[in-house]
Design a protein around this motif. Structure first.
Motif, mmCIF file in Angstrom:
data_model
loop_
_atom_site.group_PDB
_atom_site.id
_atom_site.type_symbol
_atom_site.label_atom_id
_atom_site.label_comp_id
_atom_site.label_asym_id
_atom_site.label_seq_id
_atom_site.Cartn_x
_atom_site.Cartn_y
_atom_site.Cartn_z
ATOM 1 N N ARG A 24 42.046 46.548 44.564
ATOM 2 C CA ARG A 24 43.093 47.468 45.022
ATOM 3 C C ARG A 24 44.039 46.867 46.060
ATOM 4 N NH1 ARG A 24 43.132 53.120 44.258
ATOM 5 N NH2 ARG A 24 41.654 53.714 42.623
ATOM 6 N N SER A 25 43.580 45.856 46.782
ATOM 7 C CA SER A 25 44.382 45.305 47.871
ATOM 8 C C SER A 25 44.844 43.885 47.553
ATOM 9 C CB SER A 25 43.567 45.287 49.174
ATOM 10 O OG SER A 25 44.203 44.503 50.164
ATOM 11 N N PRO A 26 46.148 43.678 47.377
ATOM 12 C CA PRO A 26 46.642 42.307 47.163
ATOM 13 C C PRO A 26 46.263 41.380 48.314
ATOM 14 C CG PRO A 26 48.349 43.915 46.663
ATOM 15 C CD PRO A 26 47.214 44.678 47.284
ATOM 16 N N PHE A 27 46.187 41.929 49.534
ATOM 17 C CA PHE A 27 45.812 41.118 50.694
ATOM 18 C C PHE A 27 44.405 40.550 50.519
ATOM 19 C CE2 PHE A 27 43.304 40.981 54.607
ATOM 20 C CZ PHE A 27 43.981 40.001 55.309
ATOM 21 N N TYR A 28 43.442 41.430 50.205
ATOM 22 C CA TYR A 28 42.068 40.952 50.095
ATOM 23 C C TYR A 28 41.854 40.107 48.840
ATOM 24 C CZ TYR A 28 40.318 43.288 54.217
ATOM 25 O OH TYR A 28 40.093 43.638 55.530
ATOM 26 N N ARG A 29 42.574 40.410 47.789
ATOM 27 C CA ARG A 29 42.462 39.568 46.594
ATOM 28 C C ARG A 29 42.898 38.135 46.924
ATOM 29 N NH1 ARG A 29 44.123 43.044 43.448
ATOM 30 N NH2 ARG A 29 46.313 42.546 43.176
ATOM 31 N N ARG A 30 44.004 38.031 47.644
ATOM 32 C CA ARG A 30 44.493 36.708 48.045
ATOM 33 C C ARG A 30 43.550 36.057 49.054
ATOM 34 N NH1 ARG A 30 48.715 38.361 50.083
ATOM 35 N NH2 ARG A 30 48.261 38.176 52.308
ATOM 36 N N ARG A 31 43.095 36.846 50.049
ATOM 37 C CA ARG A 31 42.244 36.295 51.097
ATOM 38 C C ARG A 31 40.900 35.815 50.532
ATOM 39 N NH1 ARG A 31 41.982 36.919 56.663
ATOM 40 N NH2 ARG A 31 44.244 36.667 56.509
ATOM 41 N N PHE A 32 40.310 36.591 49.628
ATOM 42 C CA PHE A 32 39.037 36.197 49.034
ATOM 43 C C PHE A 32 39.193 34.932 48.205
ATOM 44 C CE2 PHE A 32 36.979 40.719 49.012
ATOM 45 C CZ PHE A 32 36.962 40.698 50.388
ATOM 46 N N LYS A 33 40.284 34.857 47.451
ATOM 47 C CA LYS A 33 40.510 33.670 46.628
ATOM 48 C C LYS A 33 40.733 32.439 47.497
ATOM 49 C CE LYS A 33 42.299 35.969 42.470
ATOM 50 N NZ LYS A 33 43.489 36.217 41.617
ATOM 51 N N GLU A 34 41.491 32.598 48.580
ATOM 52 C CA GLU A 34 41.723 31.478 49.499
ATOM 53 C C GLU A 34 40.417 30.983 50.124
ATOM 54 O OE1 GLU A 34 46.237 32.747 51.005
ATOM 55 O OE2 GLU A 34 44.480 33.113 52.281
ATOM 56 N N ALA A 35 39.483 31.920 50.338
ATOM 57 C CA ALA A 35 38.192 31.560 50.944
ATOM 58 C C ALA A 35 37.172 31.117 49.904
ATOM 59 C CB ALA A 35 37.647 32.745 51.742
ATOM 60 N N GLY A 36 37.570 31.112 48.638
ATOM 61 C CA GLY A 36 36.661 30.704 47.579
ATOM 62 C C GLY A 36 35.545 31.689 47.308
ATOM 63 N N VAL A 37 35.815 32.971 47.537
ATOM 64 C CA VAL A 37 34.788 34.009 47.352
ATOM 65 C C VAL A 37 34.791 34.502 45.914
ATOM 66 C CG1 VAL A 37 34.037 36.318 48.013
ATOM 67 C CG2 VAL A 37 34.926 34.755 49.753
ATOM 68 N N ASP A 38 33.649 34.431 45.268
ATOM 69 C CA ASP A 38 33.432 35.029 43.951
ATOM 70 C C ASP A 38 32.805 36.394 44.203
ATOM 71 O OD1 ASP A 38 32.738 35.837 41.437
ATOM 72 O OD2 ASP A 38 31.288 34.222 41.067
ATOM 73 N N CYS A 69 45.451 50.462 49.805
ATOM 74 C CA CYS A 69 44.782 50.388 48.500
ATOM 75 C C CYS A 69 45.120 51.557 47.585
ATOM 76 C CB CYS A 69 43.266 50.341 48.698
ATOM 77 S SG CYS A 69 42.674 48.816 49.449
ATOM 78 N N VAL A 70 45.987 52.442 48.036
ATOM 79 C CA VAL A 70 46.355 53.610 47.218
ATOM 80 C C VAL A 70 47.870 53.734 47.182
ATOM 81 C CG1 VAL A 70 44.214 54.843 47.778
ATOM 82 C CG2 VAL A 70 46.256 55.209 49.173
ATOM 83 N N PRO A 71 48.426 54.394 46.148
ATOM 84 C CA PRO A 71 49.871 54.623 46.130
ATOM 85 C C PRO A 71 50.299 55.574 47.241
ATOM 86 C CG PRO A 71 48.782 55.772 44.321
ATOM 87 C CD PRO A 71 47.750 54.897 44.944
ATOM 88 N N LYS A 72 51.555 55.479 47.639
ATOM 89 C CA LYS A 72 52.043 56.255 48.777
ATOM 90 C C LYS A 72 51.848 57.757 48.593
ATOM 91 C CE LYS A 72 55.740 54.711 50.844
ATOM 92 N NZ LYS A 72 57.158 54.427 51.209
ATOM 93 N N GLU A 73 51.921 58.222 47.357
ATOM 94 C CA GLU A 73 51.788 59.677 47.133
ATOM 95 C C GLU A 73 50.376 60.192 47.424
ATOM 96 O OE1 GLU A 73 52.097 57.678 42.997
ATOM 97 O OE2 GLU A 73 53.033 57.515 44.984
ATOM 98 N N GLU A 74 49.393 59.301 47.574
ATOM 99 C CA GLU A 74 48.036 59.733 47.923
ATOM 100 C C GLU A 74 47.794 59.712 49.436
ATOM 101 O OE1 GLU A 74 44.881 57.888 45.715
ATOM 102 O OE2 GLU A 74 46.041 57.903 43.848
ATOM 103 N N ILE A 75 48.744 59.199 50.197
ATOM 104 C CA ILE A 75 48.615 59.157 51.657
ATOM 105 C C ILE A 75 49.016 60.512 52.237
ATOM 106 C CG2 ILE A 75 49.482 58.079 53.766
ATOM 107 C CD1 ILE A 75 49.951 55.532 52.128
#
Length: 405
Positions: A24-38, A69-75
């Motif tokens: 859900r989070s582009p930030f964590y997807r990128r951060r996990f990949k950068e850290a080599g996390v499977d 992690c959610v669309p703005k309409e759910e906030i």
């Protein structure tokens, strides 16, 4: 909740939140990949150290909703952390997140035996800083008499406490001492007020200050931790009547203690920086968030009160408030605890080429405080005894530490 139940819920929610954040989070997807996390290799809480730490700067860089992690309409609302200057840190909430915040605060009310019969006066601000809202959500949910007065106007605060019969005061830790001071000017004895309980937080405060507050008001003062990044005041834990420390709600948060310099976990009992992982947040869960708070794990055993969640020491301070002087490390609360033993209520610590402690009191007290700081903390500051009323008063968080050129 039994220890077995806590562990089962924690494990299930941890696995789920890691995958949720990754997808859900582009930030964590990128951060996990950068850290080599499977993420498929993250199977239990024991694997948490494989995940990278999240920093306050990450949240600033993500302004306004880059980690959501959610669309703005759910906030349904936002709150803010990080003060009024610099890039704001925005924390979004879904309806589920608001309910989670309310539930955590209701746990605190339950432990403190706050009920619908209470009259609850909420003095923290109602605004982007979340101070007042968590108290209000829980007080409203139990159908208590709520006075959502917010910050400031201390004379009016006291008038309302007297006229409406306030039994529970929600405030920043240092504010009751200001209330007592103004009440004395108004010829009101705060010990005669119906007030019986206080929920205090938002800033580190020593056991000695707590003793001052409780004796001044003839009421019990509970320490309520919490930070906006984890949902708000009261979300992460609460202090039970045993006063052994803070119980952290492990079914909703994983709490680690790490070395502030290396980020590596430290042993139970060893002081370090608290790192939180939110297990049950929806809009913006945070994984291994470095809070800056300094504490240590006291126990993972069942408390005398019956709670089986882990217990940590009360927050000693923040890593950015730590002062290193002539090789000695200390926090403002260390000096406060010494001052409070001599009845000092108002003080300021100036840090520059030397350490200057200004306080309202006598020269005799100054000599005693200087002696104790030398003995217990290992350095000799300059003490300045000032007349009553000399130092600035605060109706929100007190600014005790000032760094000067």
């Amino acid at each position: 909740m039994s220890r077995k139940e806590i562990e089962e819920i924690k494990e299930k929610r941890f696995r789920a939140i890691v995958k949720y954040s990754f997808w859900r989070s582009p930030f964590y997807r990128r951060r996990f990949k950068e850290a080599g996390v499977d993420i498929d290799s993250i199977k239990s809480v024991e694997d948490i150290t494989k995940l990278p730490l999240t920093l306050k700067q990450d949240l600033r860089d993500a302004y306004p909703l880059g980690m959501c992690c959610v669309p703005k309409e759910e906030i349904v609302r936002i709150q803010m952390s990080g003060g009024t200057t610099g890039q704001p840190v925005i924390i979004p909430y879904t309806r589920k997140d608001v309910e989670q915040w309310k539930e955590m605060m209701m746990r605190a009310f339950y432990i403190a035996n706050i009920t619908s019969k209470d009259i609850i006066q909420i003095t923290p601000a109602f605004g982007l800083w979340n101070g007042g809202f968590g108290f209000h959500f829980a007080a409203d949910a139990i159908n208590a008499f709520v006075i959502p007065i917010g910050a400031g106007n201390t004379r009016n605060q006291i008038r309302f406490m007297k006229d409406f019969g306030t039994t529970v005061l929600c405030a920043t830790a240092s504010y009751p001492l200001r209330i007592a001071e103004v009440a004395e000017e108004m010829s009101i004895d705060v010990r005669e007020l119906p007030l019986s309980k206080m929920l205090l937080g938002a800033e580190p405060w020593s056991d000695e200050m707590r003793k001052q507050i409780e004796e001044t008001f003839d009421a019990i003062a509970y320490d309520i931790p919490g930070l906006t990044e984890m949902g708000g005041v009261g979300t992460v834990g609460f202090e039970c009547p045993m006063r052994h420390g803070l119980h952290m709600w492990e079914d909703n948060y994983i709490v680690e203690v790490v070395d502030p310099e290396t980020g590596e976990p430290v042993a139970d009992g060893e002081e370090g920086e608290l790192v939180y992982t939110s297990l049950n947040r929806e809009a913006m869960p945070l994984i291994r968030y470095r809070s800056g708070e300094v504490s240590a794990v006291i126990s993972r055993e069942k408390c005398e009160c019956g709670i089986e969640h882990m217990t940590i020491k009360r927050i000693r301070g923040r890593t950015d408030d730590m002062v290193i002087y002539k090789g000695v490390k200390f926090y403002p609360s260390d000096i406060e605890s010494i001052l409070a033993t001599y009845g000092v209520k108002h003080y300021k610590i100036e840090v520059g080429n030397g350490i200057v402690v200004k306080f309202e009191g006598s020269e005799d007290v100054a000599r005693l405080v200087e002696r104790d700081i030398k003995e217990f903390l290992g350095f000799r500051p300059k003490l300045e005894a000032l007349p009553a009323g000399s130092l600035e008063r605060f109706e929100g968080k007190a600014k005790r530490l000032v760094r000067v050129d």
